[in-house]
Write a protein that holds these residues in place. Structure first.
Motif, mmCIF file in Angstrom:
data_model
loop_
_atom_site.group_PDB
_atom_site.id
_atom_site.type_symbol
_atom_site.label_atom_id
_atom_site.label_comp_id
_atom_site.label_asym_id
_atom_site.label_seq_id
_atom_site.Cartn_x
_atom_site.Cartn_y
_atom_site.Cartn_z
ATOM 1 N N ASP A 57 1.225 -1.180 0.273
ATOM 2 C CA ASP A 57 -0.127 -0.271 0.235
ATOM 3 C C ASP A 57 1.034 1.369 0.250
ATOM 4 N N GLU A 58 0.717 1.840 -1.204
ATOM 5 C CA GLU A 58 1.761 3.423 -0.784
ATOM 6 C C GLU A 58 0.865 4.116 -0.101
ATOM 7 N N SER A 59 0.100 4.176 0.577
ATOM 8 C CA SER A 59 0.234 5.125 1.511
ATOM 9 C C SER A 59 0.828 4.554 2.421
ATOM 10 N N ARG A 60 1.441 3.887 2.867
ATOM 11 C CA ARG A 60 1.890 2.817 4.365
ATOM 12 C C ARG A 60 3.541 2.638 4.145
ATOM 13 N N TYR A 61 4.027 3.397 2.492
ATOM 14 C CA TYR A 61 5.579 3.063 2.253
ATOM 15 C C TYR A 61 6.145 4.092 3.475
ATOM 16 N N ALA A 62 7.093 3.402 3.831
ATOM 17 C CA ALA A 62 8.329 4.575 4.163
ATOM 18 C C ALA A 62 8.513 5.697 3.530
ATOM 19 N N ASP A 63 9.206 7.077 4.379
ATOM 20 C CA ASP A 63 9.617 7.961 3.907
ATOM 21 C C ASP A 63 10.790 7.769 2.560
ATOM 22 N N GLN A 64 11.221 8.397 1.278
ATOM 23 C CA GLN A 64 12.254 7.749 0.935
ATOM 24 C C GLN A 64 13.442 7.937 1.327
ATOM 25 N N ALA A 65 13.869 8.522 2.489
ATOM 26 C CA ALA A 65 15.495 8.597 2.560
ATOM 27 C C ALA A 65 15.477 7.304 2.934
ATOM 28 N N ALA A 66 14.173 6.389 4.098
ATOM 29 C CA ALA A 66 14.123 5.506 4.935
ATOM 30 C C ALA A 66 14.621 4.205 3.486
ATOM 31 N N LEU A 67 13.685 4.200 2.270
ATOM 32 C CA LEU A 67 13.544 3.573 1.163
ATOM 33 C C LEU A 67 14.879 3.333 0.777
ATOM 34 N N ASN A 68 15.092 4.480 0.877
ATOM 35 C CA ASN A 68 17.281 5.110 -0.106
ATOM 36 C C ASN A 68 18.330 4.149 0.830
ATOM 37 N N LYS A 69 18.108 5.039 1.499
ATOM 38 C CA LYS A 69 18.570 3.653 2.746
ATOM 39 C C LYS A 69 18.268 1.926 2.829
ATOM 40 N N PHE A 70 17.994 1.591 3.103
ATOM 41 C CA PHE A 70 16.887 0.257 3.184
ATOM 42 C C PHE A 70 17.451 -0.409 2.029
ATOM 43 N N ASN A 71 17.108 0.665 0.836
ATOM 44 C CA ASN A 71 17.507 -0.558 -0.842
ATOM 45 C C ASN A 71 18.833 -0.369 -0.650
ATOM 46 N N GLU A 72 20.325 0.664 0.102
ATOM 47 C CA GLU A 72 21.635 0.550 -0.229
ATOM 48 C C GLU A 72 22.326 -0.387 1.141
ATOM 49 N N GLU A 73 21.106 -0.521 1.892
ATOM 50 C CA GLU A 73 21.792 -0.932 3.110
ATOM 51 C C GLU A 73 21.991 -3.170 1.862
ATOM 52 N N VAL A 74 20.362 -3.401 1.429
ATOM 53 C CA VAL A 74 20.467 -4.503 1.044
ATOM 54 C C VAL A 74 21.886 -5.168 -0.644
ATOM 55 N N GLU A 75 21.298 -3.779 -1.266
ATOM 56 C CA GLU A 75 22.675 -3.715 -2.077
ATOM 57 C C GLU A 75 23.577 -4.000 -1.942
ATOM 58 N N ALA A 76 24.281 -3.154 -0.541
ATOM 59 C CA ALA A 76 25.630 -3.758 0.276
ATOM 60 C C ALA A 76 26.034 -4.551 0.742
ATOM 61 N N LEU A 77 24.565 -5.604 1.085
ATOM 62 C CA LEU A 77 24.681 -7.003 1.569
ATOM 63 C C LEU A 77 24.902 -7.544 0.270
ATOM 64 N N THR A 78 24.006 -7.250 -1.002
ATOM 65 C CA THR A 78 24.297 -8.175 -1.718
ATOM 66 C C THR A 78 25.054 -7.974 -2.372
ATOM 67 N N LYS A 79 26.487 -6.984 -2.937
ATOM 68 C CA LYS A 79 27.408 -7.643 -2.920
ATOM 69 C C LYS A 79 28.563 -8.234 -2.406
ATOM 70 N N GLN A 80 28.075 -7.374 -1.291
ATOM 71 C CA GLN A 80 29.365 -8.643 -0.433
ATOM 72 C C GLN A 80 29.714 -10.218 -0.674
ATOM 73 N N SER A 81 28.142 -10.413 -0.957
ATOM 74 C CA SER A 81 28.387 -12.343 -0.526
ATOM 75 C C SER A 81 29.139 -12.312 -1.591
ATOM 76 N N SER A 82 29.433 -11.241 -3.081
ATOM 77 C CA SER A 82 30.296 -12.272 -4.025
ATOM 78 C C SER A 82 32.395 -11.210 -3.548
ATOM 79 N N GLN A 83 32.334 -10.946 -2.513
ATOM 80 C CA GLN A 83 33.750 -10.309 -2.291
ATOM 81 C C GLN A 83 34.321 -11.333 -1.092
#
Length: 781
Positions: free
Chosen positions: A303-329
């Protein structure tokens, strides 16, 4: 709405360790249970999509594994909260009260799962004691029915709509029972531990998930009607999403992934920035709740009305991306994604100077344990940088030169970190000296810098890794490293009783002894050991050494990383030590890694009237024909010294150890290094305990053995052991030790040859150490 993707709605912070279980209570409130020994009740914030912790439940004395909400009744109009954990106890709370109203103690092992029944104020529990129980609070505080018959821990228990009970077990079997506790059938299909169960009553089906990464659909008649694939690792949890339809559910796994299923199709999946997603639940509005290994509870919504704010979404996505990248490092041979997060810093260090690499954001940070009484803490040393991408062999550039590693080292708060370049095979002491000289830093930092380099590159003192061949794989991945306690080997002249440093000399003037710290063998891959245990399990022999359930093998191997969830792991470990000599070495290696941890060390050292030392002496014996047994037994003896229980055990039997090692025949490099290290640790212990007889015996034995060693690293450690004895504070005994050593013609001859310059850094280091011994002995050639 159907086309929208799940996105983060809210993150709930409050637990300090893994969140092992989450369930939804009335009004979409959430209950969580954690390894931090607490459970919490969270209620929605009516202003936005956030939640607030209202009550924390503290009674559990160990990890909280399972939580449950019982619906309101006349007796309990607010409902009840139930928790179960590793203290074998079930606690029942009124939601608004932090301390338990009822305490139920019938299980003899950890309570691993809880679930509702169709009867008010009743519930089911499952345990690692291989039983499940039905409780009816209106009748008594004793269980009504016990379901017994599994051969391994129970991980899930539910009641079907037709009143039958299902149990899921580490023995790979799903048990089907009637309400009186009579077993009706056993459903076999999974090839590994079954972790979760879900009833789909409208379809007359139920679903199971397991460590074999599959999801199986079963008919009420017991047929496996379908199997869903998609997960790549252990599937830990399953929860129904009623808001999305009668055949909709979510699952979570060990590969950071949550998957949403509808009518047998994996409609969507998303990842978390945490290695293990232990538990999932669904809110009445279709949102998904997760509990994970980073101690965070997260809510995801379409539900878009319950999405976190953009800053929180960006931080979460960055953390996921970092851990995904680390899986091959990798850094220093470590897979970055396998490193712990900052939650690991809640566990105290084993000793001063212990190093720990922590995954933080997109990088890795090294911490060291600082002993300061009640204020002991993990202190940040610096960021770990370097060539990390397995598919990219390019080095890191620094000041126009390429290096395997370029570390960032924090020296002073408020100032930018300093850069420390290092190449594999380089002398770590020279690299540390260069770093200190360039940055005009005190020489007292030398030891910490050297330890930092060795820990984070997994470099050895030897120039080639294959000299430490792993008995499991033949490679260097599973070798003993320099460990966290290198400080006694070089860079400082330590007082053997107080640990204080009297002088530090750089470069070729390094003083290698005396030392007051024990040398250990830290490295090892529990997954490799587990593989060997499973391979050898079928070969374990007669009825005395019967085949062990693979679920128990998993628990035994967990000892490598600390105290087990299942205390029965210790009993199984000692049972495995009875395996035939030709296949027992991985079991001994579990002991080697396990005793690095204080509680394990205490239990293993004191078990069965010292049976461990008898086992090890049986392997450290001239009649032992399996060289791997000799190697791992010697390494285990070395590691026992880390904590007082093992230290006392080996010291009590020190003369037996010395007698056995002196009788050993020709040894390979691995065995020689382990042999020299146990002599070194015995020397440290004898000085620490002011054992005059022990010092005298070692003064006879070490020179004799040292003259027979052929490996330079082993010879070096032998000289450090001897030098430590020669610098005993007892001047009268020093004279006696010197006299014994100088009359050993074989040693004097070896010393003369070792004083010649070598062809490698290791041989040069041995030469320098031998020279220091000669200076003390005043032998002229």
């Amino acid at each position: 709405m159907a086309n929208k993707k799940f996105k983060l709605s809210s993150s709930l912070f409050g637990h300090s360790l893994d969140v092992r279980s989450v369930v939804v209570a009335n009004n979409n409130s959430i209950i969580s249970g954690s390894r931090d020994k607490t459970a919490k009740l969270w209620i929605p914030n009516k202003i936005n999509s956030a939640y607030a912790p209202i009550t924390t439940y503290h009674d559990q004395k160990n990890f909280v594994i399972a939580v449950l909400y019982l619906d309101p009744t006349q007796e309990y109009p607010d409902g009840l909260i139930v928790t179960g954990g590793n203290d074998n106890t079930i606690y029942i709370y009124k939601p608004s009260e932090p301390f338990a109203t009822l305490t139920l103690k019938e299980h003899s092992n950890a309570v691993s799962c809880l679930s509702k029944t169709s009867t008010p104020n009743s519930f089911l529990s499952g345990s690692w004691d291989c039983s499940a129980k039905l409780w009816a609070l209106n009748k008594s505080q004793s269980s009504v029915v016990t379901f017994s018959g599994h051969s391994a821990a129970i991980w899930a228990v539910i009641q079907l709509q037709d009143s039958r009970i299902l149990t899921a077990s580490a023995d790979k079997i799903i048990g089907v029972w009637n309400s009186e506790g009579v077993k009706l059938s056993s459903l076999i299909g999974h090839t590994d531990c079954v972790r979760g169960l879900l009833d789909l009553p409208e379809l007359c089906q139920f679903v199971s998930v397991a460590n074999d990464a599959t999801i199986k659909v079963w008919s009420y008649t017991g047929e496996n009607v379908d199997t869903y694939y998609g997960h790549n690792n252990y599937v830990y949890s399953i929860a129904r999403c009623k808001a999305a339809g009668e055949n909709s559910f979510v699952t979570s796994d060990e590969d950071r992934t949550v998957r949403f299923w509808h009518n047998g199709v994996n409609v969507e999946s998303f990842q978390l920035p945490a290695q293990s997603v232990w538990s999932v639940a669904c809110l009445s509005n279709g949102d998904v709740v997760t509990g994970s290994s980073d101690g965070v509870i997260r809510i995801f919504t379409r539900d878009e009305s319950r999405y976190a704010d953009q800053a929180a979404l960006n931080k979460f996505n960055e953390e996921v991306e970092a851990l995904t990248k680390q899986s091959s490092q990798e850094i220093g041979g470590y897979k970055i994604s396998d490193l712990p997060g900052k939650e690991a810093l809640y566990d105290p260090g084993r000793k001063a100077g212990q190093m720990k690499m922590i995954r933080e954001g997109a990088g890795v940070v090294a911490y060291t344990w600082v002993e300061d009484g009640d204020k002991s803490h993990w202190e940040k040393v610096g960021d770990v940088l370097g060539s990390t991408d397995k598919n990219n062999q390019d080095k890191t550039m620094y000041e126009g030169k390429a290096y395997d590693f370029v570390f960032s080292v924090d020296v002073e708060d408020g100032k930018p970190p300093l850069k420390l370049p290092y190449n594999r095979g380089q002398d770590p002491y020279q690299a540390a000296n260069n770093f200190l000289a360039k940055n005009v830093l005190p020489t007292s930092y030398l030891e910490q810098v050297v330890d930092f380099i060795l820990k984070n590159t997994q470099e050895q003192y030897v120039p080639t890794a294959n000299e430490y061949m792993d008995p499991f794989t033949g490679g260097s991945r599973y070798t003993p490293s320099s460990g966290a306690n290198n400080q006694g080997f070089a860079g400082a002249n330590f007082d053997p009783f107080t640990g204080s440093s009297s002088s530090i000399t750089l470069s070729h003037g390094i003083k290698y002894f005396p030392i007051n710290v024990y040398r250990t063998f830290e490295m090892g891959d529990p997954n490799v050991i587990l593989g060997k245990l499973k391979e050898f399990n079928e070969k374990s022999g007669d009825s005395k050494n019967s085949v062990v359930s693979e679920g128990y093998l998993d628990e035994v191997v967990k000892l490598c990383n600390g105290p087990p969830d299942d205390p029965n792991a210790f009993d199984v470990l000692f049972k495995l030590l009875d395996w035939p000599d030709e296949i027992v070495f991985p079991v001994v290696d579990v002991v080697r890694m396990a005793v690095r941890h204080k509680k394990n060390n205490e239990i293993i050292s004191s078990a069965n009237n010292g049976i461990l030392i008898q086992k090890l002496m049986g392997f450290v014996n001239e009649n032992c024909k399996v060289v791997n047994n000799i190697i791992v037994a010697l390494r285990t003896l070395c590691n026992l010294f880390i904590h007082e229980y093992g230290e006392d055990l080996v010291f009590e039997h020190r003369f037996d150890v010395v007698e056995n090692v002196t009788a050993l025949g020709s040894l390979n490099k691995n065995a020689q290094i382990a042999l020299a290290t146990i002599l070194l640790n015995l020397s440290v212990a004898s000085l620490k305990k002011k054992d005059e007889l022990g010092i005298s015996v070692l003064a006879d034995v070490i020179p004799d053995i040292l003259s027979k060693l052929s490996d330079p690293e082993s010879q070096f450690r032998g000289y450090v052991a001897l030098g430590t004895l020669l610098t005993s504070p007892n001047s009268q005994q020093i004279a006696e030790v010197k006299a014994k050593v100088k009359t050993n013609s074989g040693f004097v001859s070896a010393l003369q040859s070792h004083l010649l310059s070598g062809q490698s850094d290791l041989e040069n280091k041995r030469q320098n150490c031998a020279q220091q011994v000669q200076d003390i002995l005043s032998i002229s050639f």
